[in-house]
Write a protein that holds these residues in place. Structure first.
Motif, PDB file in Angstrom:
ATOM      1  N   ALA A 183       5.637   1.846  -8.951  1.00  0.00           N
ATOM      2  CA  ALA A 183       5.127   2.915  -8.087  1.00  0.00           C
ATOM      3  C   ALA A 183       4.459   3.984  -8.941  1.00  0.00           C
ATOM      4  O   ALA A 183       4.524   3.938 -10.174  1.00  0.00           O
ATOM      5  CB  ALA A 183       6.266   3.517  -7.278  1.00  0.00           C
ATOM      6  N   SER A 184       3.826   4.930  -8.266  1.00  0.00           N
ATOM      7  CA  SER A 184       3.059   5.977  -8.949  1.00  0.00           C
ATOM      8  C   SER A 184       1.983   5.317  -9.818  1.00  0.00           C
ATOM      9  O   SER A 184       1.897   5.556 -11.011  1.00  0.00           O
ATOM     10  CB  SER A 184       4.007   6.870  -9.771  1.00  0.00           C
ATOM     11  N   VAL A 185       1.195   4.490  -9.155  1.00  0.00           N
ATOM     12  CA  VAL A 185       0.110   3.749  -9.823  1.00  0.00           C
ATOM     13  C   VAL A 185      -1.182   4.516  -9.593  1.00  0.00           C
ATOM     14  O   VAL A 185      -1.526   4.826  -8.452  1.00  0.00           O
ATOM     15  CB  VAL A 185      -0.004   2.324  -9.224  1.00  0.00           C
ATOM     16  N   ARG A 186      -1.880   4.825 -10.667  1.00  0.00           N
ATOM     17  CA  ARG A 186      -3.124   5.595 -10.513  1.00  0.00           C
ATOM     18  C   ARG A 186      -4.355   4.834 -10.963  1.00  0.00           C
ATOM     19  O   ARG A 186      -5.467   5.330 -10.797  1.00  0.00           O
ATOM     20  CB  ARG A 186      -3.054   6.897 -11.306  1.00  0.00           C
ATOM     21  N   SER A 187      -4.194   3.626 -11.569  1.00  0.00           N
ATOM     22  CA  SER A 187      -5.377   2.927 -12.080  1.00  0.00           C
ATOM     23  C   SER A 187      -5.197   1.417 -11.997  1.00  0.00           C
ATOM     24  O   SER A 187      -4.062   0.918 -11.997  1.00  0.00           O
ATOM     25  CB  SER A 187      -5.624   3.316 -13.539  1.00  0.00           C
TER      26      SER A 187
ATOM     27  N   VAL B 274      14.833   1.722   3.895  1.00  0.00           N
ATOM     28  CA  VAL B 274      15.133   3.144   3.745  1.00  0.00           C
ATOM     29  C   VAL B 274      15.029   3.535   2.270  1.00  0.00           C
ATOM     30  O   VAL B 274      15.683   2.950   1.411  1.00  0.00           O
ATOM     31  CB  VAL B 274      16.533   3.467   4.301  1.00  0.00           C
ATOM     32  N   LYS B 275      14.191   4.531   2.031  1.00  0.00           N
ATOM     33  CA  LYS B 275      13.967   4.989   0.664  1.00  0.00           C
ATOM     34  C   LYS B 275      14.955   6.107   0.354  1.00  0.00           C
ATOM     35  O   LYS B 275      15.057   7.093   1.092  1.00  0.00           O
ATOM     36  CB  LYS B 275      12.527   5.513   0.556  1.00  0.00           C
ATOM     37  N   ILE B 276      15.673   5.919  -0.741  1.00  0.00           N
ATOM     38  CA  ILE B 276      16.757   6.838  -1.106  1.00  0.00           C
ATOM     39  C   ILE B 276      16.507   7.333  -2.533  1.00  0.00           C
ATOM     40  O   ILE B 276      16.254   6.522  -3.430  1.00  0.00           O
ATOM     41  CB  ILE B 276      18.120   6.089  -1.090  1.00  0.00           C
TER      42      ILE B 276
ATOM     43  N   PRO C 126      10.390   2.339 -10.090  1.00  0.00           N
ATOM     44  CA  PRO C 126      10.032   3.159 -11.251  1.00  0.00           C
ATOM     45  C   PRO C 126       8.657   3.786 -11.050  1.00  0.00           C
ATOM     46  O   PRO C 126       7.711   3.106 -10.664  1.00  0.00           O
ATOM     47  CB  PRO C 126      10.024   2.149 -12.413  1.00  0.00           C
ATOM     48  N   PHE C 127       8.581   5.100 -11.325  1.00  0.00           N
ATOM     49  CA  PHE C 127       7.326   5.854 -11.122  1.00  0.00           C
ATOM     50  C   PHE C 127       6.552   5.891 -12.436  1.00  0.00           C
ATOM     51  O   PHE C 127       6.736   6.807 -13.251  1.00  0.00           O
ATOM     52  CB  PHE C 127       7.660   7.282 -10.680  1.00  0.00           C
ATOM     53  N   VAL C 128       5.707   4.918 -12.661  1.00  0.00           N
ATOM     54  CA  VAL C 128       5.082   4.795 -13.983  1.00  0.00           C
ATOM     55  C   VAL C 128       4.073   5.905 -14.275  1.00  0.00           C
ATOM     56  O   VAL C 128       4.009   6.409 -15.395  1.00  0.00           O
ATOM     57  CB  VAL C 128       4.447   3.402 -14.207  1.00  0.00           C
ATOM     58  N   GLY C 129       3.273   6.282 -13.285  1.00  0.00           N
ATOM     59  CA  GLY C 129       2.244   7.305 -13.519  1.00  0.00           C
ATOM     60  C   GLY C 129       2.849   8.637 -13.932  1.00  0.00           C
ATOM     61  O   GLY C 129       2.324   9.325 -14.804  1.00  0.00           O
ATOM     62  N   ARG C 130       3.970   8.989 -13.304  1.00  0.00           N
ATOM     63  CA  ARG C 130       4.581  10.285 -13.634  1.00  0.00           C
ATOM     64  C   ARG C 130       5.190  10.263 -15.033  1.00  0.00           C
ATOM     65  O   ARG C 130       5.273  11.306 -15.689  1.00  0.00           O
ATOM     66  CB  ARG C 130       5.624  10.666 -12.582  1.00  0.00           C
ATOM     67  N   LEU C 131       5.626   9.073 -15.505  1.00  0.00           N
ATOM     68  CA  LEU C 131       6.091   8.967 -16.899  1.00  0.00           C
ATOM     69  C   LEU C 131       4.893   9.075 -17.842  1.00  0.00           C
ATOM     70  O   LEU C 131       4.960   9.770 -18.865  1.00  0.00           O
ATOM     71  CB  LEU C 131       6.822   7.638 -17.120  1.00  0.00           C
TER      72      LEU C 131
ATOM     73  N   LEU D 230       0.864  -1.188   0.000  1.00  0.00           N
ATOM     74  CA  LEU D 230       0.000   0.000   0.000  1.00  0.00           C
ATOM     75  C   LEU D 230       0.892   1.227   0.000  1.00  0.00           C
ATOM     76  O   LEU D 230       1.840   1.310   0.796  1.00  0.00           O
ATOM     77  CB  LEU D 230      -0.914   0.012   1.215  1.00  0.00           C
ATOM     78  N   ASP D 231       0.584   2.167  -0.862  1.00  0.00           N
ATOM     79  CA  ASP D 231       1.353   3.400  -0.988  1.00  0.00           C
ATOM     80  C   ASP D 231       0.616   4.469  -0.187  1.00  0.00           C
ATOM     81  O   ASP D 231      -0.163   5.248  -0.742  1.00  0.00           O
ATOM     82  CB  ASP D 231       1.429   3.758  -2.482  1.00  0.00           C
ATOM     83  N   THR D 232       0.838   4.471   1.106  1.00  0.00           N
ATOM     84  CA  THR D 232       0.090   5.367   1.989  1.00  0.00           C
ATOM     85  C   THR D 232       0.793   5.467   3.343  1.00  0.00           C
ATOM     86  O   THR D 232       1.537   4.562   3.715  1.00  0.00           O
ATOM     87  CB  THR D 232      -1.352   4.837   2.212  1.00  0.00           C
TER      88      THR D 232
ATOM     89  N   THR E 116       5.966   4.675   1.884  1.00  0.00           N
ATOM     90  CA  THR E 116       5.571   6.056   2.192  1.00  0.00           C
ATOM     91  C   THR E 116       6.553   6.980   1.475  1.00  0.00           C
ATOM     92  O   THR E 116       7.572   6.525   0.945  1.00  0.00           O
ATOM     93  CB  THR E 116       5.627   6.351   3.709  1.00  0.00           C
ATOM     94  N   ASN E 117       6.230   8.229   1.450  1.00  0.00           N
ATOM     95  CA  ASN E 117       7.173   9.248   0.972  1.00  0.00           C
ATOM     96  C   ASN E 117       6.866  10.531   1.747  1.00  0.00           C
ATOM     97  O   ASN E 117       5.863  10.576   2.477  1.00  0.00           O
ATOM     98  CB  ASN E 117       7.087   9.416  -0.560  1.00  0.00           C
ATOM     99  N   PRO E 118       7.693  11.561   1.628  1.00  0.00           N
ATOM    100  CA  PRO E 118       7.452  12.772   2.436  1.00  0.00           C
ATOM    101  C   PRO E 118       6.078  13.394   2.177  1.00  0.00           C
ATOM    102  O   PRO E 118       5.453  13.943   3.095  1.00  0.00           O
ATOM    103  CB  PRO E 118       8.586  13.702   2.000  1.00  0.00           C
TER     104      PRO E 118
HETATM  105  O1  G3P Z   1       5.478   6.312  -3.499  1.00  0.00           O
HETATM  106  C1  G3P Z   1       5.698   7.153  -4.530  1.00  0.00           C
HETATM  107  C2  G3P Z   1       4.740   7.170  -5.674  1.00  0.00           C
HETATM  108  O2  G3P Z   1       3.944   6.064  -5.690  1.00  0.00           O
HETATM  109  C3  G3P Z   1       4.120   8.491  -5.947  1.00  0.00           C
HETATM  110  O3  G3P Z   1       2.956   8.440  -6.713  1.00  0.00           O
HETATM  111  O4  G3P Z   1       0.942   9.443  -7.753  1.00  0.00           O
HETATM  112  O5  G3P Z   1       2.552  10.904  -6.474  1.00  0.00           O
HETATM  113  O6  G3P Z   1       3.172   9.965  -8.689  1.00  0.00           O
HETATM  114  P1  G3P Z   1       2.387   9.775  -7.447  1.00  0.00           P
END
Ligand code: G3P
Length: 216
Positions: free
Chosen positions: A163-167, A82-84, A128-133, A5-7, A27-29
């Protein structure tokens, strides 16, 4: 494929755990900031309820800063990863941390070459942040396919976290690409259950059963 879970929201994690779907948490900041809680407190709470890796990100941008933070974060709980960020200083830090046995998740990966550097430094995970690509007109999953092939070519054990999954479609494509993990927002995890034909079919079965019982 494992699901993370990305939360940083504990209630979402508890619901995901009740579904039996949470193999870990990232998690991220941004996600931590959204909760408005103390960083250490929330990370320790999540690490305590999740039986799997929990990623917490460093804020420093030099290797010495990252190393200091990473050692502190890793001491909070045995399942903390640890996320770097994928910058030169980050890769330097990952190399040292992997020699110390501290697990790392290299984040903000947008190219196959970056993923090669992370694996060579000994990262446990690459994100890899797929949604942002996708946002900038690329096909994010193509990057996942490339990383999968490269890591398999050399037998590198770094696990690929999509990561960065939106769908939900991205989850299917991540699995088809052979990703080790998809880290998904709570909303997307809920959407994975859904199909209108399932709801419609169930309603019809229940209605038919009621009619059958009345006829008995
Ligand atoms: O955990 C990082 C990543 O999943 C961020 O997603 O939607 O902010 O690009 P998003």
């Amino acid at each position: 494929m494992k699901f993370f879970l990305d939360t940083a929201n504990v209630e979402e994690i508890k619901q995901g755990l009740a579904w039996g779907l949470v193999d870990g948490v990232t998690t991220n900041p941004t996600l931590v900031g959204r909760e408005g809680r103390d960083f250490e407190q929330v990370v320790k709470e999540i690490a305590g309820i999740v039986d799997g890796p929990v990623s917490a990100e460093v804020i420093g941008v030099t290797a010495p800063e990252m190393l200091e933070e990473a050692r502190k974060l890793a001491a909070w709980a045995p399942n903390i990863v640890v996320k770097i960020p994928l910058i030169a200083e980050g890769i330097k830090a990952v190399k040292v941390l992997s020699e110390e046995g501290i697990h790392t998740n290299v984040t903000l990966c947008f190219s196959a070459n970056q993923a090669i550097l992370a694996a060579k430094a000994g990262a446990g995970y690459i994100s890899p942040f797929v949604g942002r690509l996708d946002d900038i007109g690329h096909d994010g999953i193509e990057l996942v396919e490339q990383i999968r092939q490269i890591y398999d070519n050399y037998g590198w054990g770094t696990e690929i976290i999509v990561a960065s999954v939106r769908s939900p479609q991205t989850v299917t494509r991540a699995a088809l690409a052979g990703a080790d993990i998809a880290t998904v927002p709570f909303k997307v995890m809920g959407q994975l259950f859904k199909h209108t034909l399932t709801d419609k079919g169930l309603a019809a079965f229940l209605a038919d059963w009621e009619a059958y019982k009345k006829g008995q």
